[in-house]
Design a protein around this motif. Sequence first.
Motif, PDB file in Angstrom:
ATOM      1  N   ALA A   1       0.829  -1.207   0.000  1.00 41.11           N
ATOM      2  CA  ALA A   1       0.000   0.000   0.000  1.00 41.11           C
ATOM      3  C   ALA A   1       0.863   1.256   0.000  1.00 41.11           C
ATOM      4  O   ALA A   1       0.569   2.219  -0.724  1.00 41.11           O
ATOM      5  N   VAL A   2       1.942   1.264   0.782  1.00 41.65           N
ATOM      6  CA  VAL A   2       2.840   2.423   0.822  1.00 41.65           C
ATOM      7  C   VAL A   2       3.473   2.642  -0.554  1.00 41.65           C
ATOM      8  O   VAL A   2       3.555   3.773  -1.048  1.00 41.65           O
ATOM      9  N   ALA A   3       3.903   1.559  -1.194  1.00 43.63           N
ATOM     10  CA  ALA A   3       4.500   1.661  -2.529  1.00 43.63           C
ATOM     11  C   ALA A   3       3.498   2.233  -3.528  1.00 43.63           C
ATOM     12  O   ALA A   3       3.845   3.088  -4.371  1.00 43.63           O
TER      13      ALA A   3
ATOM     14  N   SER B   1       1.706  12.765   5.548  1.00 42.11           N
ATOM     15  CA  SER B   1       0.493  13.229   4.859  1.00 42.11           C
ATOM     16  C   SER B   1      -0.165  12.112   4.042  1.00 42.11           C
ATOM     17  O   SER B   1      -1.333  12.219   3.668  1.00 42.11           O
ATOM     18  N   ALA B   2       0.563  11.032   3.782  1.00 44.08           N
ATOM     19  CA  ALA B   2       0.018   9.912   3.003  1.00 44.08           C
ATOM     20  C   ALA B   2      -0.690   8.884   3.886  1.00 44.08           C
ATOM     21  O   ALA B   2      -1.224   7.900   3.385  1.00 44.08           O
ATOM     22  N   MET B   3      -0.693   9.118   5.192  1.00 44.57           N
ATOM     23  CA  MET B   3      -1.270   8.155   6.138  1.00 44.57           C
ATOM     24  C   MET B   3      -2.712   7.781   5.779  1.00 44.57           C
ATOM     25  O   MET B   3      -3.067   6.613   5.747  1.00 44.57           O
TER      26      MET B   3
ATOM     27  N   LYS C   1      -6.588   3.869   3.854  1.00 47.21           N
ATOM     28  CA  LYS C   1      -7.756   3.580   3.017  1.00 47.21           C
ATOM     29  C   LYS C   1      -7.542   2.295   2.217  1.00 47.21           C
ATOM     30  O   LYS C   1      -8.475   1.534   1.982  1.00 47.21           O
ATOM     31  N   LEU C   2      -6.297   2.050   1.801  1.00 43.27           N
ATOM     32  CA  LEU C   2      -5.980   0.830   1.047  1.00 43.27           C
ATOM     33  C   LEU C   2      -5.835  -0.384   1.964  1.00 43.27           C
ATOM     34  O   LEU C   2      -6.227  -1.497   1.613  1.00 43.27           O
ATOM     35  N   VAL C   3      -5.245  -0.172   3.138  1.00 41.48           N
ATOM     36  CA  VAL C   3      -4.928  -1.281   4.046  1.00 41.48           C
ATOM     37  C   VAL C   3      -6.151  -1.785   4.815  1.00 41.48           C
ATOM     38  O   VAL C   3      -6.341  -2.998   4.961  1.00 41.48           O
TER      39      VAL C   3
ATOM     40  N   ALA D   1       1.879   0.665  12.577  1.00 40.93           N
ATOM     41  CA  ALA D   1       2.773   0.064  11.579  1.00 40.93           C
ATOM     42  C   ALA D   1       2.831   0.914  10.311  1.00 40.93           C
ATOM     43  O   ALA D   1       3.894   1.074   9.707  1.00 40.93           O
ATOM     44  N   VAL D   2       1.686   1.498   9.919  1.00 39.57           N
ATOM     45  CA  VAL D   2       1.655   2.366   8.738  1.00 39.57           C
ATOM     46  C   VAL D   2       2.486   3.619   9.009  1.00 39.57           C
ATOM     47  O   VAL D   2       3.281   4.048   8.168  1.00 39.57           O
TER      48      VAL D   2
END
Length: 163
Positions: free
Chosen positions: A118-120, A131-133, A138-140, A156-157
Amino acid sequence: MGCVWHPKYMSELKVSLQNDLTTAIRAKDQLTTGTLRMVLSAITNEEVSGKAARELSDQEVVTVLNREAKKRKEAATAFDEANRSELADRERAELEVISKYLPEALSADQLASIIATAVAEVTASGQSGPSAMGAVMKLVTPQVAGRADGAAVAAAVKAALAN
């Protein structure tokens, strides 16, 4: 059409809980009987909350089961801190009964893999850092729903985004 409360219209998990309750009552298993009654009561309360009564899906029943399991964990911890080990043991026994109906929890490696993917994905879209948290969560969240603690996932995120 038939009755709304007919097993044909209920989630499979709720039917399983009710059948196991009947079995526990016949076996005179007080712990399982009491725990399943509390869980089924919580499910019924969730069904009738809101503006209109409705049947819960299996995923919604799992959400209720997770909530009940979390209550048992917190109560056991509180009883341990108050030196009431007999009550803590009962809460843990109830937690074991509830755990039989929960999906298998994700391992740390599986969770890390889902978060890394998801981070990738979010980083590829141009977002990065704290800011991408929201985008990563939303994906995880749909992938780990019911199988991992939300606070642990968020931590963890956050750690993954900090790297």
